[in-house]
Write an enzyme that holds these catalytic residues in place. Structure first.
Site, PDB file in Angstrom:
ATOM      1  N   TYR A  91      -9.347  -1.641   7.477  1.00  0.00           N
ATOM      2  CA  TYR A  91      -8.938  -0.563   6.568  1.00  0.00           C
ATOM      3  C   TYR A  91      -8.439   0.646   7.369  1.00  0.00           C
ATOM      4  O   TYR A  91      -7.398   1.215   7.067  1.00  0.00           O
ATOM      5  CB  TYR A  91     -10.127  -0.146   5.690  1.00  0.00           C
ATOM      6  CG  TYR A  91      -9.737   0.808   4.585  1.00  0.00           C
ATOM      7  CD1 TYR A  91      -9.504   0.332   3.294  1.00  0.00           C
ATOM      8  CD2 TYR A  91      -9.579   2.169   4.831  1.00  0.00           C
ATOM      9  CE1 TYR A  91      -9.132   1.190   2.275  1.00  0.00           C
ATOM     10  CE2 TYR A  91      -9.205   3.040   3.820  1.00  0.00           C
ATOM     11  CZ  TYR A  91      -8.978   2.563   2.540  1.00  0.00           C
ATOM     12  OH  TYR A  91      -8.596   3.416   1.543  1.00  0.00           O
ATOM     13  N   PHE A 129      21.380   6.671  -3.057  1.00  0.00           N
ATOM     14  CA  PHE A 129      20.968   5.393  -3.645  1.00  0.00           C
ATOM     15  C   PHE A 129      20.266   5.646  -4.979  1.00  0.00           C
ATOM     16  O   PHE A 129      19.726   6.723  -5.206  1.00  0.00           O
ATOM     17  CB  PHE A 129      20.035   4.673  -2.663  1.00  0.00           C
ATOM     18  CG  PHE A 129      19.611   3.321  -3.144  1.00  0.00           C
ATOM     19  CD1 PHE A 129      20.526   2.288  -3.252  1.00  0.00           C
ATOM     20  CD2 PHE A 129      18.293   3.075  -3.505  1.00  0.00           C
ATOM     21  CE1 PHE A 129      20.132   1.041  -3.715  1.00  0.00           C
ATOM     22  CE2 PHE A 129      17.896   1.832  -3.958  1.00  0.00           C
ATOM     23  CZ  PHE A 129      18.815   0.813  -4.063  1.00  0.00           C
ATOM     24  N   ASP A 130      20.235   4.637  -5.867  1.00  0.00           N
ATOM     25  CA  ASP A 130      19.728   4.879  -7.228  1.00  0.00           C
ATOM     26  C   ASP A 130      18.256   5.306  -7.288  1.00  0.00           C
ATOM     27  O   ASP A 130      17.897   6.185  -8.063  1.00  0.00           O
ATOM     28  CB  ASP A 130      19.997   3.689  -8.164  1.00  0.00           C
ATOM     29  CG  ASP A 130      19.456   2.373  -7.649  1.00  0.00           C
ATOM     30  OD1 ASP A 130      19.246   2.253  -6.437  1.00  0.00           O
ATOM     31  OD2 ASP A 130      19.248   1.447  -8.443  1.00  0.00           O
ATOM     32  N   ASP A 178      18.234   8.249   5.006  1.00  0.00           N
ATOM     33  CA  ASP A 178      17.773   7.111   4.208  1.00  0.00           C
ATOM     34  C   ASP A 178      18.259   5.886   4.982  1.00  0.00           C
ATOM     35  O   ASP A 178      19.451   5.607   5.048  1.00  0.00           O
ATOM     36  CB  ASP A 178      18.394   7.208   2.810  1.00  0.00           C
ATOM     37  CG  ASP A 178      17.983   6.066   1.903  1.00  0.00           C
ATOM     38  OD1 ASP A 178      17.341   5.118   2.377  1.00  0.00           O
ATOM     39  OD2 ASP A 178      18.332   6.112   0.709  1.00  0.00           O
ATOM     40  N   ALA A 219      17.681   2.373   5.254  1.00  0.00           N
ATOM     41  CA  ALA A 219      17.516   0.954   4.942  1.00  0.00           C
ATOM     42  C   ALA A 219      18.352   0.030   5.838  1.00  0.00           C
ATOM     43  O   ALA A 219      17.903  -1.029   6.231  1.00  0.00           O
ATOM     44  CB  ALA A 219      17.839   0.708   3.474  1.00  0.00           C
ATOM     45  N   LYS A 267      15.242  -4.338   3.968  1.00  0.00           N
ATOM     46  CA  LYS A 267      16.606  -4.601   4.435  1.00  0.00           C
ATOM     47  C   LYS A 267      16.554  -4.803   5.948  1.00  0.00           C
ATOM     48  O   LYS A 267      16.189  -5.867   6.409  1.00  0.00           O
ATOM     49  CB  LYS A 267      17.542  -3.460   4.039  1.00  0.00           C
ATOM     50  CG  LYS A 267      17.869  -3.422   2.551  1.00  0.00           C
ATOM     51  CD  LYS A 267      16.835  -2.706   1.746  1.00  0.00           C
ATOM     52  CE  LYS A 267      17.270  -2.449   0.319  1.00  0.00           C
ATOM     53  NZ  LYS A 267      16.750  -1.176  -0.201  1.00  0.00           N
ATOM     54  N   HIS A 272      19.319   0.270 -15.671  1.00  0.00           N
ATOM     55  CA  HIS A 272      19.966  -1.008 -15.356  1.00  0.00           C
ATOM     56  C   HIS A 272      18.969  -2.143 -15.144  1.00  0.00           C
ATOM     57  O   HIS A 272      19.288  -3.306 -15.366  1.00  0.00           O
ATOM     58  CB  HIS A 272      20.879  -0.868 -14.137  1.00  0.00           C
ATOM     59  CG  HIS A 272      20.185  -0.361 -12.913  1.00  0.00           C
ATOM     60  ND1 HIS A 272      19.778   0.948 -12.793  1.00  0.00           N
ATOM     61  CD2 HIS A 272      19.802  -0.982 -11.788  1.00  0.00           C
ATOM     62  CE1 HIS A 272      19.180   1.104 -11.625  1.00  0.00           C
ATOM     63  NE2 HIS A 272      19.178  -0.056 -10.991  1.00  0.00           N
TER      64      HIS A 272
HETATM   65  C1  LIG Z   1      16.713  -0.312  -1.164  1.00  0.00           C
HETATM   66  C2  LIG Z   1      17.017   1.071  -0.873  1.00  0.00           C
HETATM   67  C3  LIG Z   1      16.102   2.095  -1.159  1.00  0.00           C
HETATM   68  C4  LIG Z   1      14.784   1.855  -1.883  1.00  0.00           C
HETATM   69  O1  LIG Z   1      13.999   0.965  -1.220  1.00  0.00           O
HETATM   70  P1  LIG Z   1      13.004  -0.071  -1.946  1.00  0.00           P
HETATM   71  O2  LIG Z   1      12.365  -0.758  -0.808  1.00  0.00           O
HETATM   72  O3  LIG Z   1      13.831  -0.959  -2.808  1.00  0.00           O
HETATM   73  O4  LIG Z   1      12.036   0.744  -2.751  1.00  0.00           O
HETATM   74  C5  LIG Z   1      16.451   3.377  -0.804  1.00  0.00           C
HETATM   75  N1  LIG Z   1      17.634   3.648  -0.226  1.00  0.00           N
HETATM   76  C6  LIG Z   1      18.543   2.695   0.053  1.00  0.00           C
HETATM   77  C7  LIG Z   1      19.831   3.052   0.712  1.00  0.00           C
HETATM   78  C8  LIG Z   1      18.275   1.378  -0.273  1.00  0.00           C
HETATM   79  O5  LIG Z   1      19.199   0.432  -0.027  1.00  0.00           O
END
Ligand SMILES: *Cc1c(COP(=O)(O)O)cnc(C)c1O
Length: 460
Positions: A72, A124-125, A215, A217, A258, A450
C-alpha cells in the site's frame, strides 16, 4: 534491391476476432442507437475506435507484471516508475493516477477556479470537459493551418503565438492559471508541435508569468516528428528530444494508455513543490495514496518498461509507418484525409467525403456508421457530436472540420487488416452520392455527450 521495411517485433500471442455479416451489423448498430460507443466489442471486426489502452504489451512488460510490488505504501514499483519519469522528463515530483483524466482532475483541482481561461492547442475532450465542469473556459489557439486538411504544414499542432498573446493581454494574470499544450495534438489529427513552438510558447508564458503544462499522451510520437521534420534534430535521439521538450514545461499530465504502452494508467509530474503538496491532497482524496494513486504495483512496473520501449527509435518507426501505410493508401484512392499524416490515427475529412450532407446532420457520424455497416470496422466521429454544445448558449458547436478518426492500437493489427479498411472506404467513396440521410439526436448527457448519446436516422 533494397530490403523492404518490417516491424521490429514478432507475435507471441493471438486473439481471435469475428467477421460479422452486414445483416447482423444493421441490427446491432440500430440497437446501439447509431452510436459506436454502444456496440459490444464482439460486434466489431477491426476496432479503430481508439488507440487508448488498446495496444499489445511486450513480453518484457508481461514479465514486469509478475514482479510488481503491491504494498500500500512505499511500493518499489512506485520508485521504479518515478525514477523512469524523472530520467525521461526531468521532473522531480510525480504522482501516479488511474488514467489521464484523473491527472487533469487532480491538477485542475489545484489550479483552476470558476471564470478562469485556459489557452491551448485544441484541448482534448476530457481536458475541455474538466475545464468547463469547473465553469472555466478553454480557448483554442491552434494555428489556422490545422483546419485546412490540404495544407502540408509539418507541425499543425503548433500554437499561434499571436492568438496566445492576445489571450494573455486580454485577461488579467490571476484569471489565466495555466497554458496547456497537447503533444501530439489529438483533436486536429495527431499533429505534432515543433520544438521551436514549445520554446516560444514557454518564453511568452514566462513573460506573463503563466505556467505551461503539457498534455502528454503521445509525447514520444511528437518527439519522432521533431526528429523527422525539424531542422537540427535529425541526429538527436528520441530520449534527448523528449528531455529537451520538457525543459519548456512546468508540468505534465499523462494518459499512459497511449504512449505508456499499457492498458490503464496515468500520472502527473511537475517541477513545483507547492503544486505537488496541494496535488498530493487531491490525489489521496480522489485516486489513492501517493505511492500508487489508483494503479496496481504491477501496472506501474509495466508502465515503467513501456516508457522505455516507446522511446525506442525502431519501435516508433514501426508505429508511425503503419499509420502512414493506411493514410497513404487512402490518399492514393483519392479519399480526403488530414495532411500531412499524423501520429496515432488517420483522420478522414468527412465534410469533403460527403460534401452534399449538411453538418447539422452530423456528417462525420454518417461516415462512421457507413464504415461499420460496410465492413465491421469501428472508427469514431471527431466532429460536431464530440464538440458538444456551448456550455452557456446550449447551441451545437460545429468544428472547422468534421473528421472520421481511424485510430491504430499499438502493435495490434497487421497491414492486412488495414487493407480491409481501405477497401471498405473505397467502396463507400464510390457510392458516396447515394448516402443521403443523416442523424438526429434522441438522447444526450449534459457533458461529454458523445460517449452515451443515442441517435436516429432522419425521417425514420
Ligand atoms: C486520452 C487523452 C486524455 C485522457 O486520458 P484518459 O487516459 O483517457 O483518461 C487526455 N489528453 C489527451 C491528448 C488524450 O489523448
Amino acid at each position: 534491391m533494397n530490403l523492404p521495411f518490417a516491424e521490429n517485433y514478432r507475435i507471441k500471442m493471438v486473439e481471435p476476432i469475428y467477421r460479422s455479416t452486414r445483416e447482423e451489423r444493421e441490427r446491432w448498430i440500430a440497437e446501439a442507437g447509431y452510436n459506436v460507443f454502444n456496440l459490444r466489442s464482439d460486434q466489431v471486426y477491426i476496432d479503430l475506435l481508439t488507440d487508448s489502452g488498446t495496444g499489445a504489451m511486450s513480453d518484457q512488460q508481461w514479465a514486469a507484471l509478475m514482479t510488481g510490488d503491491e504494498s500500500y505504501a512505499g511500493s518499489s514499483s512506485y520508485y521504479y516508475l518515478k525514477e523512469k519519469v524523472t530520467e525521461l522528463f526531468g521532473f522531480d515530483y510525480f504522482l501516479p493516477v488511474h488514467q489521464g483524466r484523473a491527472a487533469e482532475n487532480v491538477l485542475f483541482s489545484v489550479l483552476l477556479k470558476e471564470g478562469d481561461v485556459v489557452p491551448g492547442n485544441a484541448h482534448f475532450d476530457t481536458t475541455k470537459g474538466h475545464i468547463e465542469f469547473r465553469k472555466a473556459q478553454a480557448i483554442d489557439c491552434t494555428i489556422d493551418e490545422a483546419s485546412d486538411t490540404e495544407s502540408q504544414h509539418p507541425f499543425k499542432g503548433n500554437i499561434d503565438l499571436n492568438k496566445l498573446r492576445n489571450v494573455l493581454e486580454t485577461y488579467p494574470n490571476e484569471q489565466v492559471p495555466l497554458i496547456i499544450v497537447t503533444v501530439t495534438c489529438n483533436s486536429v489529427g495527431g499533429q505534432p508541435v515543433s520544438m521551436e513552438n514549445l520554446r516560444q510558447v514557454k518564453q511568452l508564458a514566462s513573460h506573463y508569468d503563466v505556467p505551461v503544462v503539457f498534455d502528454s499522451a503521445r509525447f514520444a510520437e511528437n518527439a519522432w516528428f521533431i526528429q523527422q521534420r525539424e531542422h537540427g534534430y535529425e541526429h538527436k535521439t528520441i530520449r534527448e528530444i523528449v528531455r529537451e521538450m520538457y525543459t519548456h514545461a512546468d508540468g505534465m499530465t499523462m494518459s499512459s494508455k497511449k504512449d505508456g504502452l499499457v492498458n490503464i494508467g496515468g500520472f502527473l509530474a511537475m517541477r513545483s513543490s507547492s503544486w505537488f503538496e496541494k496535488a498530493t491532497m487531491f490525489n489521496i482524496l480522489y485516486e489513492g495514496f501517493i505511492t500508487y494513486g489508483g494503479m496496481a504495483g504491477r501496472d506501474m512496473n509495466a508502465l515503467a518498461v513501456g516508457l522505455e520501449e516507446v522511446t525506442d527509435r525502431d519501435y516508433l518507426e514501426s508505429r508511425i509507418r503503419q499509420v502512414h501505410y493506411l493514410g497513404n493508401k487512402l490518399t492514393e484512392a483519392g479519399i480526403p484525409v488530414q495532411q500531412p499524416l499524423g501520429g496515432h490515427a488517420v483522420f478522414v475529412d468527412a465534410g469533403r467525403f460527403l460534401p452534399h450532407v449538411p453538418k447539422e446532420e452530423f456528417v462525420a457520424q454518417m461516415l462512421t456508421v457507413e464504415l461499420y455497416l460496410e465492413a465491421g470496422v469501428r472508427g469514431v466521429e471527431v466532429g460536431a457530436l464530440l464538440a458538444d454544445r456551448d456550455p452557456i448558449t446550449r447551441e451545437n458547436r460545429y468544428p472547422a472540420v468534421e473528421f472520421l478518426r481511424l485510430a491504430l492500437p499499438r502493435r495490434t493489427y497487421t497491414n492486412n487488416h488495414l487493407d480491409v479498411v481501405v477497401a471498405a472506404l473505397k467502396n463507400i467513396y464510390e457510392r458516396r452520392t447515394e448516402i443521403k440521410h443523416g442523424f438526429e439526436i434522441v438522447h444526450e448527457a449534459p457533458v461529454m455527450r458523445h460517449f452515451t448519446m443515442r441517435l436516429k436516422p432522419i425521417g425514420e
